[in-house]
Design a protein around this motif. Structure first.
Motif, PDB file in Angstrom:
ATOM      1  N   ILE A 321       9.583  -0.539  -7.249  1.00 64.27           N
ATOM      2  CA  ILE A 321       8.767   0.543  -7.056  1.00 64.27           C
ATOM      3  C   ILE A 321       9.586   0.764  -5.903  1.00 64.27           C
ATOM      4  O   ILE A 321      10.317   0.289  -4.456  1.00 64.27           O
ATOM      5  N   ALA A 323       9.894   3.753  -4.016  1.00 64.56           N
ATOM      6  CA  ALA A 323       9.308   4.603  -2.814  1.00 64.56           C
ATOM      7  C   ALA A 323       7.846   5.792  -3.925  1.00 64.56           C
ATOM      8  O   ALA A 323       7.607   5.359  -4.525  1.00 64.56           O
ATOM      9  N   LYS A 324       6.679   5.885  -2.678  1.00 69.64           N
ATOM     10  CA  LYS A 324       5.940   6.138  -3.674  1.00 69.64           C
ATOM     11  C   LYS A 324       5.343   7.815  -2.167  1.00 69.64           C
ATOM     12  O   LYS A 324       5.571   7.647  -1.518  1.00 69.64           O
ATOM     13  N   PHE A 331       5.252   7.597  -8.112  1.00 71.29           N
ATOM     14  CA  PHE A 331       5.466   6.908  -7.813  1.00 71.29           C
ATOM     15  C   PHE A 331       7.018   6.333  -8.770  1.00 71.29           C
ATOM     16  O   PHE A 331       7.817   7.121  -9.701  1.00 71.29           O
ATOM     17  N   SER A 398       5.466   0.721  -1.953  1.00 68.62           N
ATOM     18  CA  SER A 398       6.934   0.429  -2.082  1.00 68.62           C
ATOM     19  C   SER A 398       7.863  -0.429  -2.371  1.00 68.62           C
ATOM     20  O   SER A 398       7.082  -1.653  -1.066  1.00 68.62           O
TER      21      SER A 398
END
Length: 736
Positions: A321, A323-324, A331, A398
């Motif tokens: 992941i 970034a959020k 996501f 993340s």
């Protein structure tokens, strides 16, 4: 700090540090743990150059992607801090700027630190002096100036650490054409060898003086540590286009293997698995090397050096992941651990399990569902499956690693044929028209986009290299038409008659095209890293003096208690024609499995092995598969049957051992109905309808997966393949 200050600082550090430092490969597991942990600083300089001056339309397209591939795996799999990874792309990678960046970025390196340097771009050669006929390899920087490898080695030797990994995805000899089939060559497109300029001579003299002043015991003009090269010294390194991005064959293969690397792996395993991807595309034209101390002292034995010991030793992953964000698809994912041939057709709706943080106990299986994808990046949302409804997306941050859970693939799959750049214009027009009339086949110009094979002229010399003269009647010099791999290795079964019209050639090639499309379908099932089955396959060459093996196993099998480490060979396995081979399949899991063997032999013919028991009643007769129970193993062919002999011609063989926890019902029904004569159930058999067999296997895997997956969660026009129910192990070797 500019280079003058760097030279002064490195001289002081060298004088204050023992020559050997902590050494490179230690048998002490405590030292390996320290080197893999956060206390040791890890620094990386990643250089990727696509655009060059005066390249006349021959710019690269995948070198900058290579930098991104390396950055993600180093940060998320090996614990490199983002601030300790410096990327230089295109104009930022001019020679002077690169040398300054090297000095600045590595100015505070200590004897315990790890250094990783990557270069993707053109390579070339320089002449050290006007009076010498010798030449030496060089890296071509973004301003067109050469950085000799001698300079690079001296710079690296000026650092006070020996824990250095250098990755070179480049080559140094131009073959006269920027394309190798559908692959682009990473050598400067010029036959001219330039002379070493005065600035480089002075820099090399300075660095040599610094090393002498630091009482370095050796002034060899080689680099310290290990060098991972995309190709042997006189070979070419290549890049190719995938769906939505381009990359170097070597860098993608290496990066994917690093996502799944385990601390018990060896350099031999790493090289072999990377070489498998390259062999499938470039054949024998590109062979990667792992060398100690430069590109000419190659050795790939022993344990992994410290820079390759993962920080997250217990985990392998398909992605992370990144970034959020807020919104419906919060996501952002990176999918660099997926097999690139699978990524080409990877579908929206695929599911990924979020792996727990290292050192934490297992938790409820949290899944993300793919919502969109562009190349290697994707967006996803929390899956609304039954076991995920009560989970909170806010708890997922993340940096969490991902592993495939359900793979979504479309039910339509085209085969793309690249038209060789050496064909005349009228030949390309005729070929385009002819291929347009074949279902599920499209044609493109070589070098323009991703392709599965190449259509071109087959010259007499090419046939002579593949067959011996007593096996084939050689045509005249004008040659004929046929199919090649994307790296322009001849598919011998596609050779036609001399003076054959293009339309007739294309029609004749339909069976070979179907075999290639069948193999492409089953390539989409490769999943030995993410599969939840515990199986291992071993290919043995039954030599009277020595048994050479090539092994593949799922990660579940790798972690089974009491399982011995993988054996293997260095690079791609070469098997002489006429050798006897045997496969050994072991069920190391907790469920019965059923299995099939499917592949293309060195002639391009589809072959298969499918164990069965004939059910007497019924017309047509039906087949029934015996299971391989947990703890059991089986030989293919059985020990009381004749061994399988490797036949001519020379070339690449790709065999897939497909295992499932449910019988292959549709595939066996189809195979039984296509039998024209009694068949011994222990033989490797040519397949009359390989495309239909491959699609039946896909349907069997899909139906087996629906037991584990909510069928209503996926549309009807896709295959949904659950990692719990199947695995496909890939065996690639060369007949020589």
């Amino acid at each position: 700090m500019k280079r003058r200050g760097f030279l002064q600082q490195s001289a002081w550090l060298l004088a204050a540090t023992t020559v050997g430092g902590l050494g490179w490969v230690s048998g002490d597991p405590r030292l390996r743990e320290v080197l893999a942990g956060p206390a040791v600083r890890k620094r990386a300089l990643l250089i990727g150059i696509n655009r060059y001056p005066d390249s006349t339309g021959n710019d690269l397209s995948g070198a900058v992607t290579d930098v991104r591939l390396q950055e993600q795996v180093l940060q998320h799999r090996f614990g490199f801090a983002p601030n300790d990874i410096l990327r230089l792309s295109d104009d930022a990678a001019k020679r002077e700027a690169t040398l300054d960046a090297f000095a600045d970025h590595f100015s505070e390196v200590t004897a315990n630190d790890v250094v990783w340097l990557h270069f993707s771009g053109y390579g070339s050669q320089v002449q050290p002096s006007p009076d010498s006929e010798a030449v030496e390899p060089s890296l071509v920087m973004a301003d067109g100036l050469d950085l000799p490898l001698t300079t690079l080695w001296l710079l690296l030797r000026s650092l006070p650490t020996d824990k250095i990994m250098t990755v070179l995805d480049t080559s140094y000899t131009y073959p006269g054409n920027p394309l190798l089939g559908n692959l682009r060559v990473r050598s400067r497109p010029s036959p001219t060898v330039v002379q070493l300029d005065e600035a480089q001579r002075q820099l090399q003299d300075q660095l040599q003086a610094q090393l002498r002043g630091a009482n370095k015991s050796s002034l060899k003009r080689n680099g310290p540590g290990w060098v991972l090269s995309a190709a042997a010294r006189q070979q070419v390194a290549t890049e190719t286009q995938w769906q939505g991005f381009s990359s170097g064959l070597f860098t993608y293969g290496l990066s994917q293997q690093l996502w799944w690397l385990s601390p018990e792996a060896s350099l031999t395993n790493l090289l072999t698995r990377t070489d498998q991807l390259i062999e499938a595309f470039a054949g024998g034209e590109q062979t990667p090397n792992i060398c100690r101390g430069g590109i000419d002292q190659c050795s790939v034995s022993g344990e992994l050096p410290p820079p390759l010991v993962p920080q997250l030793a217990a985990l392998g992953a398909d992605g992370v992941i990144l970034a959020k964000n807020s919104g419906n698809d919060p996501f952002k994912l990176w999918l660099g651990g997926l097999p690139v041939t699978v990524l080409n057709r990877y579908g929206v709706g695929s599911l990924f399990s979020v792996l727990p943080e290292p050192g934490t106990p297992p938790q409820t299986d949290v899944k993300l569902q793919l919502r969109s994808r562009s190349g290697l990046t994707a967006t996803a949302q929390l899956w609304n499956g039954p076991e995920s409804q009560s989970l909170d997306a806010e708890s997922i941050v993340s940096g969490r690693l991902l592993r495939e859970s359900v793979r979504i693939l479309p039910r339509t799959l085209p085969l793309t044929v690249a038209l060789d750049s050496r064909l005349e214009r009228i030949e390309r027009v005729d070929a385009t028209s002819a291929f347009s009339g074949i279902r599920d086949v499209t044609s493109v110009s070589a070098g323009e986009q991703a392709a599965d094979c190449v259509f071109g002229r087959v010259r007499r010399a090419t046939i002579a290299q593949t067959y011996s003269s007593d096996l084939v009647q050689l045509p005249k010099d004008q040659g004929t038409y046929g199919l090649f791999s994307v790296g322009r290795e001849l598919i011998p079964n596609s050779i036609g008659e001399e003076d054959e019209a293009i339309k007739k050639s294309v029609q004749r090639l339909v069976p070979q095209l179907q075999a290639l499309l069948a193999a492409k379908w089953l390539t989409l099932t490769l999943n030995e890293g993410a599969s939840r089955l515990g199986v291992r396959g071993t290919l043995s060459v039954l030599d009277p003096d020595e048994s050479v093996v090539l092994q593949r196993q799922t990660r579940r099998a790798q972690r089974a208690k009491g399982v011995r480490p993988l054996a293997g060979v260095e690079g791609t396995l070469d098997i002489p024609a006429g050798s006897q081979v045997q496969y050994h399949l072991e069920n190391l899991g907790d469920r019965p499995v059923y299995y099939l063997l499917f592949g293309l032999d060195s002639s391009g013919r589809a072959v298969g092995f499918y164990p069965y028991e004939t059910v007497a009643d019924g017309n047509p007769p039906t087949l029934q598969q015996p299971p391989l129970n947990p703890g059991e193993s089986v030989m293919l062919p059985p020990t009381d049957a004749e061994t399988w002999s490797v036949g001519r011609p020379i070339g690449t063989v790709s065999m897939k051992l497909i295992c499932c926890d449910r019988p292959f019902g549709q595939a066996l029904t189809l195979l039984a109905s296509r039998q024209n004569s009694p068949r011994h159930p222990r033989s490797l058999t040519p397949l009359e309808s390989p495309l239909q067999v491959a699609q039946a296997i896909m349907e069997d895997l899909h139906r087996a997966s629906l037991r584990k997956t909510d069928a209503d969660a996926f549309p009807d026009d896709v295959y949904a393949l659950d990692m719990e129910v199947w695995t496909t192990l890939n065996f690639i070797y060369r007949v020589v």
